[in-house]
Motif scaffolding. Structure first.
Motif, mmCIF file in Angstrom:
data_model
loop_
_atom_site.group_PDB
_atom_site.id
_atom_site.type_symbol
_atom_site.label_atom_id
_atom_site.label_comp_id
_atom_site.label_asym_id
_atom_site.label_seq_id
_atom_site.Cartn_x
_atom_site.Cartn_y
_atom_site.Cartn_z
ATOM 1 N N GLU A 184 0.807 -1.212 0.000
ATOM 2 C CA GLU A 184 0.000 0.000 0.000
ATOM 3 C C GLU A 184 0.844 1.268 0.000
ATOM 4 N N ARG A 185 2.140 1.134 0.234
ATOM 5 C CA ARG A 185 3.012 2.310 0.311
ATOM 6 C C ARG A 185 3.818 2.525 -0.954
ATOM 7 N N VAL A 186 3.694 1.592 -1.907
ATOM 8 C CA VAL A 186 4.478 1.654 -3.141
ATOM 9 C C VAL A 186 3.538 1.770 -4.333
ATOM 10 N N ARG A 187 3.904 2.614 -5.283
ATOM 11 C CA ARG A 187 3.134 2.758 -6.525
ATOM 12 C C ARG A 187 4.080 2.645 -7.711
ATOM 13 N N PHE A 188 3.708 1.831 -8.671
ATOM 14 C CA PHE A 188 4.454 1.711 -9.919
ATOM 15 C C PHE A 188 3.837 2.669 -10.942
ATOM 16 N N VAL A 189 4.688 3.328 -11.711
ATOM 17 C CA VAL A 189 4.224 4.267 -12.732
ATOM 18 C C VAL A 189 5.009 4.013 -14.019
ATOM 19 N N SER A 190 4.288 3.814 -15.122
ATOM 20 C CA SER A 190 4.917 3.668 -16.435
ATOM 21 C C SER A 190 4.386 4.779 -17.336
ATOM 22 N N ILE A 191 5.299 5.589 -17.870
ATOM 23 C CA ILE A 191 4.924 6.728 -18.703
ATOM 24 C C ILE A 191 5.216 6.404 -20.163
ATOM 25 N N SER A 192 4.244 6.680 -21.020
ATOM 26 C CA SER A 192 4.374 6.354 -22.444
ATOM 27 C C SER A 192 5.430 7.203 -23.139
ATOM 28 N N LEU A 193 6.161 6.561 -24.049
ATOM 29 C CA LEU A 193 7.097 7.251 -24.930
ATOM 30 C C LEU A 193 6.464 7.526 -26.292
ATOM 31 N N ASP A 194 5.257 7.030 -26.497
ATOM 32 C CA ASP A 194 4.614 7.081 -27.820
ATOM 33 C C ASP A 194 3.127 7.391 -27.650
ATOM 34 N N PRO A 195 2.798 8.614 -27.189
ATOM 35 C CA PRO A 195 1.402 8.914 -26.869
ATOM 36 C C PRO A 195 0.464 8.856 -28.067
ATOM 37 N N ALA A 196 0.977 9.036 -29.283
ATOM 38 C CA ALA A 196 0.114 8.980 -30.466
ATOM 39 C C ALA A 196 -0.547 7.617 -30.610
ATOM 40 N N ARG A 197 0.184 6.554 -30.270
ATOM 41 C CA ARG A 197 -0.366 5.199 -30.366
ATOM 42 C C ARG A 197 -0.790 4.641 -29.016
ATOM 43 N N ASP A 198 -0.186 5.144 -27.960
ATOM 44 C CA ASP A 198 -0.471 4.604 -26.631
ATOM 45 C C ASP A 198 -1.682 5.290 -26.007
ATOM 46 N N THR A 199 -2.858 4.932 -26.483
ATOM 47 C CA THR A 199 -4.094 5.396 -25.872
ATOM 48 C C THR A 199 -4.257 4.714 -24.511
ATOM 49 N N PRO A 200 -5.142 5.229 -23.660
ATOM 50 C CA PRO A 200 -5.392 4.522 -22.401
ATOM 51 C C PRO A 200 -5.757 3.054 -22.620
#
Length: 284
Positions: A184-200
């Motif tokens: 509960e104290r740790v959160r993983f975050v991955s940020i897109s390098l390709d937002p044009a194709r990486d829709t939610p």
């Protein structure tokens, strides 16, 4: 022991040997030869960025940051050199194990954008750059929203041919290793390098296909300009490559609960156990 039990001993021994062989085979390295231009190197992070030619069966021509097996190898390299190098490939890593200079420093490569990634990477103990993006469900998520959590932040794109799935796989293993008190104290975050194709939707599909627990992991994307600004401030150095690939620095940031960079992990050669120890030290 009965005669039947004795008969089982050779069979059990054979099964153990088979299991060991399968485990070793899964980690068995293969080596390929390649050629490219040295764009940048970082001795502290044990990384070299190479603008390489096509490596058949591995990855297309692109600029890529590679782990270096022996840091002394970096002493023989310099930006601008054309090199022939040996790439060792395992299921969890790509690393340069040998290199030979065939042409001394000349041009600076196709572009300095990725090479500047090392220089722009946020240093340890510095405040983490802010971000305000949307997650795999289209919900807004900012760094401020996550204050109070220990974060593991990486950068991926869903069409990546190699490094991104390896990096995500390592972090999935780490997520499964987290003791209950830490979850509960740790959160993983991955940020897109390709937002044009990486829709939610694309980010959610990528995550679920790899066994991610999305209750504690956010896959973030946004419009092109907003994402580009985040990548620049984190020093990832992403740029479009050939065949629709994204050339980028492979780096993971460990951010403490107060929003400071606690550790940086460059490349792919960080085992889940190593990351777990770092997480426990920062969150504990």
């Amino acid at each position: 022991m009965s005669r039947g039990a004795f008969a089982l001993v050779p069979l059990l021994a054979a099964l153990v040997l088979l299991a060991c062989d399968v485990a070793q085979h899964s980690q068995r390295a293969r080596r390929v030869e390649a050629r490219g231009l040295v764009e940048s190197l970082d001795r502290e992070l044990k990384q070299v960025i190479i603008d390489h030619e096509d490596i058949p069966g591995v990855m297309p021509a692109m600029s890529m940051s590679f782990d270096v097996a022996d840091p002394r190898l970096l002493d023989t390299l310099a930006p601008g050199q054309v090199i022939e190098f040996t790439l060792e490939i395992r299921s969890t890593s790509f690393r340069v194990v040998a290199a030979r200079v065939v042409e001394e420093a000349g041009s600076a490569g196709r572009s300095g954008t990725l090479a500047r990634g090392f220089a722009g990477a946020v240093g340890e103990a510095e405040p983490a750059p802010d971000f305000a993006l949307v997650d795999q469900d289209g919900r807004p998520v900012s760094l401020a929203d996550l204050r109070g959590k220990t974060l593991l932040v990486d950068f991926i794109y869903t069409h990546c041919p190699g490094p991104c799935p390896i990096l995500t796989g390592t972090h999935v293993e780490l997520q499964r290793l987290l003791p209950e008190a830490l979850q509960e104290r740790v959160r993983f975050v991955s940020i897109s390098l390709d937002p044009a194709r990486d829709t939610p939707e694309a980010m959610r599909h990528y995550a679920t296909a790899r066994g991610v627990d999305l209750a504690h992991w956010s896959f973030l994307t946004g419009d092109d300009d907003t994402v580009a600004d985040v990548l620049q401030r984190y020093g990832v150095g992403a740029r479009p490559g050939e065949n629709g690939e994204i050339e980028h620095l492979v780096i993971t940031y460990l951010i403490d609960a107060e929003g400071r960079i606690a550790r940086r992990f460059a490349g792919l050669e960080h085992r889940p156990e190593t990351l777990l120890a770092a997480l426990e030290a920062v969150a504990g």
